[in-house]
Scaffold this motif. Sequence first.
Motif, mmCIF file in Angstrom:
data_model
loop_
_atom_site.group_PDB
_atom_site.id
_atom_site.type_symbol
_atom_site.label_atom_id
_atom_site.label_comp_id
_atom_site.label_asym_id
_atom_site.label_seq_id
_atom_site.Cartn_x
_atom_site.Cartn_y
_atom_site.Cartn_z
ATOM 1 N N ASN A 127 5.413 -16.405 -24.358
ATOM 2 C CA ASN A 127 5.551 -17.330 -22.967
ATOM 3 C C ASN A 127 6.842 -16.589 -22.398
ATOM 4 O O ASN A 127 7.858 -16.896 -22.805
ATOM 5 C CB ASN A 127 5.302 -18.466 -23.119
ATOM 6 C CG ASN A 127 5.648 -19.483 -22.072
ATOM 7 O OD1 ASN A 127 5.892 -19.041 -21.040
ATOM 8 N ND2 ASN A 127 5.092 -20.552 -22.116
ATOM 9 N N THR A 132 8.607 -17.734 -20.114
ATOM 10 C CA THR A 132 9.337 -18.833 -19.678
ATOM 11 C C THR A 132 10.327 -19.621 -20.640
ATOM 12 O O THR A 132 11.143 -20.681 -20.504
ATOM 13 C CB THR A 132 8.720 -20.110 -18.743
ATOM 14 O OG1 THR A 132 7.685 -20.643 -19.853
ATOM 15 C CG2 THR A 132 7.617 -19.625 -17.830
ATOM 16 N N THR A 144 12.867 -19.137 -23.488
ATOM 17 C CA THR A 144 13.942 -18.338 -23.783
ATOM 18 C C THR A 144 14.497 -18.137 -25.096
ATOM 19 O O THR A 144 14.833 -16.951 -25.550
ATOM 20 C CB THR A 144 15.383 -18.694 -23.134
ATOM 21 O OG1 THR A 144 15.738 -20.367 -23.762
ATOM 22 C CG2 THR A 144 15.133 -18.971 -21.501
ATOM 23 N N ASP A 193 10.646 -11.517 -17.315
ATOM 24 C CA ASP A 193 9.034 -11.300 -17.466
ATOM 25 C C ASP A 193 8.735 -9.996 -17.804
ATOM 26 O O ASP A 193 8.440 -9.324 -16.675
ATOM 27 C CB ASP A 193 8.522 -12.002 -16.286
ATOM 28 C CG ASP A 193 6.925 -12.041 -16.640
ATOM 29 O OD1 ASP A 193 6.416 -11.284 -17.848
ATOM 30 O OD2 ASP A 193 6.141 -13.096 -16.128
ATOM 31 N N THR A 195 14.145 -12.284 -13.957
ATOM 32 C CA THR A 195 13.707 -13.601 -14.560
ATOM 33 C C THR A 195 13.110 -13.369 -16.157
ATOM 34 O O THR A 195 12.765 -14.396 -16.740
ATOM 35 C CB THR A 195 12.383 -14.159 -13.854
ATOM 36 O OG1 THR A 195 11.583 -13.170 -13.676
ATOM 37 C CG2 THR A 195 13.014 -14.527 -12.553
ATOM 38 N N ARG A 213 10.219 -16.475 -10.632
ATOM 39 C CA ARG A 213 9.306 -15.782 -11.313
ATOM 40 C C ARG A 213 8.123 -15.631 -10.621
ATOM 41 O O ARG A 213 7.541 -14.790 -10.472
ATOM 42 C CB ARG A 213 9.408 -16.109 -12.853
ATOM 43 C CG ARG A 213 8.034 -15.542 -13.626
ATOM 44 C CD ARG A 213 7.922 -16.208 -14.954
ATOM 45 N NE ARG A 213 6.832 -15.591 -15.467
ATOM 46 C CZ ARG A 213 5.551 -16.427 -15.492
ATOM 47 N NH1 ARG A 213 5.566 -17.618 -14.738
ATOM 48 N NH2 ARG A 213 4.703 -15.660 -16.114
ATOM 49 N N GLU A 214 7.557 -16.443 -10.198
ATOM 50 C CA GLU A 214 6.334 -16.762 -9.641
ATOM 51 C C GLU A 214 6.088 -16.092 -8.463
ATOM 52 O O GLU A 214 5.079 -15.514 -7.986
ATOM 53 C CB GLU A 214 5.720 -18.250 -9.513
ATOM 54 C CG GLU A 214 5.685 -18.981 -10.698
ATOM 55 C CD GLU A 214 6.700 -19.340 -11.666
ATOM 56 O OE1 GLU A 214 7.784 -19.318 -11.172
ATOM 57 O OE2 GLU A 214 6.427 -20.025 -12.871
#
Length: 855
Positions: free
Chosen positions: A424, A426, A428, A623, A621, A585-586
């Motif tokens: 995931n 998101t 950290t 990702d 971000t 991020r989105e």
Amino acid sequence: MGVYSMLVGLSVMAVGEPVPHGTHNMMSGGIVIGPMVMGRDVTVELPAAVPSALNGLHAGTSQFVGRGAILRELLDLLAPGAAGSTVVQVSAVAGLAGVGKTELALQAAHQALARGWFPGGALMVDLHGYEPEPKRLESGQALSGLLRALCVPDEHIPPGVQDRERLYRAILAEYAAQGRRILVVIDNASSGNQAAPLLPGAGAAIVTSRHTLADLDGRLLDLDVLSAPEAVDLLDRLLRLKRGDADTRVADDPGQARRLVEFCSGLPLAVAIVAALLAAQPAKPLARMAADLAAEHARPAELRYEQTAVRAAFDLSYGNLDDAQGRLFRLLTVNPGPEVSTEAAAILSGLEERPARRLLEELARAHLIEPAGVYGRWRMHDLVRLYASDLGEANAGQDDRMGARARLLEYYLTTSWNASSHLNPTITDPAAHGFGYQEQALAWLDAELPNLVAACRTGAELTPFAGMVMARSLGHYLVRRRRFEEWVELATLAVHASRRLSDRHAECKALGDLGAALMNARRFTEAITTCRDAVALCRETGDRRGEGMALGNMAQALREMRQPEEAMIACRDADVIFRETGFRREEGLALATLGGVLLQSRQFEEAVVACRDAAAILRETGDRDNEGTALVNLGLALVETHRFEEAVAACRDAIAIFRDTGNRHGEVLPLTNLGVALQELGRHEEAVTTHQDTVAMYRETDDRDGEGRALAHLGRALARSQRYEEAVTTCRDAVEILRETGDRHNEGLALTGLGVALHETHRLEEAITTTRVAVTILREVGDRHHEGWALINLGLDLMDARRFTEGIDACLDATAIFRETGDRDNEGTALANLRLVLGKMVRPGDTDPTSAFSP
């Protein structure tokens, strides 16, 4: 053989052995067991010979199937010279009740006798080790019976067990010394202690038990259930044995026969009972028998004929368990999946891991459970599971079955979330949640996935909130492993659970997940509908992030459905939402999707910008995986803008990212685009090698659709390398796979490449037929650009086949398509080919140096 009782005491000696005095008696022709009479003149009148039981083995069945390997292994152990002359050859055969241990021992014994390995014959004793007293034989009782079988009269059988044991071994040793070895078959021993006193001092023994008798000094052999084909063969043989060759029910209905033996789970006892039930009713169809066994809860009771029953066989094994073993045996069926780990068994039983492991190992030695491939994981035979489940429900209160289920669901929920946190972006610091490394987390999820899916089903019914949370937490893992059908199932469960809880916000998230799962499973129409539902619900509840995510997923599905205009609108709406709400991020995800849609719309320069921006945001971000995906699209956009060196760099950056994150499947996507870029740079052999690597990786990850697409790219690369015959074979393989997976668009592209390769191998009629099919498919799926190129290729095929009028029509159609789509460059190419065909009509003798080409 003579028996003498004139003097006190018992002797065992070889007949004919001289006594070191001048007066002696000579006897011959046997082994004398009993007192010996010595005298100058003795007249002895012998009674009738007492028959021994050395040839009294039960007959083996003629319907013995599926045991070739273990029978050979057992016979190798029994063969003369397999052990030293002073070593007892002991083979301990263990297995589940009803698996055929006794029959295996009998088959081995009869074959060993037939080969002359045991000239003295064989002794067999059934210890009834799992039966209650008085049927169960203690060692002393068994020794008495064996001595009688060796013609020792009752009055000469010693009262003490140790004395019986010494006499028994002395007799067998004397037989062996005379070259008349005896094989001993000890059946149904419940422990090594029960069997050990019956082992010969010299010779060989086969011991059967439901327990693994590791305390015996011998070879351990585990007998498994039959495979499905073997079980069908056994059923057919048994029916023909009982009813003659006229009983063709198995041959006439192989599907139902297979279903029947699946209900028996390969257990020979169960197959034999089914055969008996069917033989008793020769008009009964296999389908009716299968219907009788279909209900799981009733299956153990149905598998009964007269006094033979699967449940009764299991009862004997279960009856030998102590309280702690019995409780764990019953509770293991709380686990909803096919296997259970030692850790999970400890959790559900409420025990520490060490005592739980000890109990599991004891149950495995009793063959009520078995290791599941790797140490620390356990499974039950299907019929044993049904039996244990019935016992578990009957003892639910005293076992605290509900508490066990709650503990287990909590364990699976918490641990799956902890493991999934490594995937995931998101989160950290995923290592703070229990798994130090991503590899550890993935290994746990890989092992437990069947249990987790089953636990989600159970949770959705019994604890909707837990089931919903677990289903959502597994999404990242299921994407990584490309287990899209499982993701669809779990996301559907989450939707239903959220509705049962009347939780509208949770329903928004679950619908969004379901839309993404359906899109990745290539169920695009369903995905679009679900995403639209998610968008509507998110707007009602004010979930802006959920609305944007649903729009992004819907855009991807619309792109796959070749609806780029609607996809573009959805992408831009999602991008606006994320910019307004600050979901950085989105926003990167939305831009990456937009880049893919712009590629499809052939807006290549805009696609380059969108993909570069997406990659930068996703890098910022953290990702990494989605940054790699944005670079994949960037590489393809750069190829289309003829910036091939930049495309190679972007693809290699993406490959490096996916290797760094361990995303094996993600690595394949930029590898494909790298092959295309190398091909455009004229590095054809490098391109071929790259596409070959891509095919291998798709096969490794078991992605059939990806394999088909990769083969299509490889076929085109081979054609560009002038390896046309290889190209034909490769493209044919691609078409077959893509047709199988239902990927119509890529099937059309693969057919286009096949047409080109066929043209170059001068199979013009095949090329024409193939390319016509490609044109039809590409028209159906709405890919106007590649339809135009297929028509150009078709025009060249028809021209070389001297079908000029049809060739002109194909080139005119291609020209119209490119004019309609505003593609001026390719419109020019189509017109050039039209002029070429027209020129051929005028100058039919001219030779055309131009080859067919498909981008």
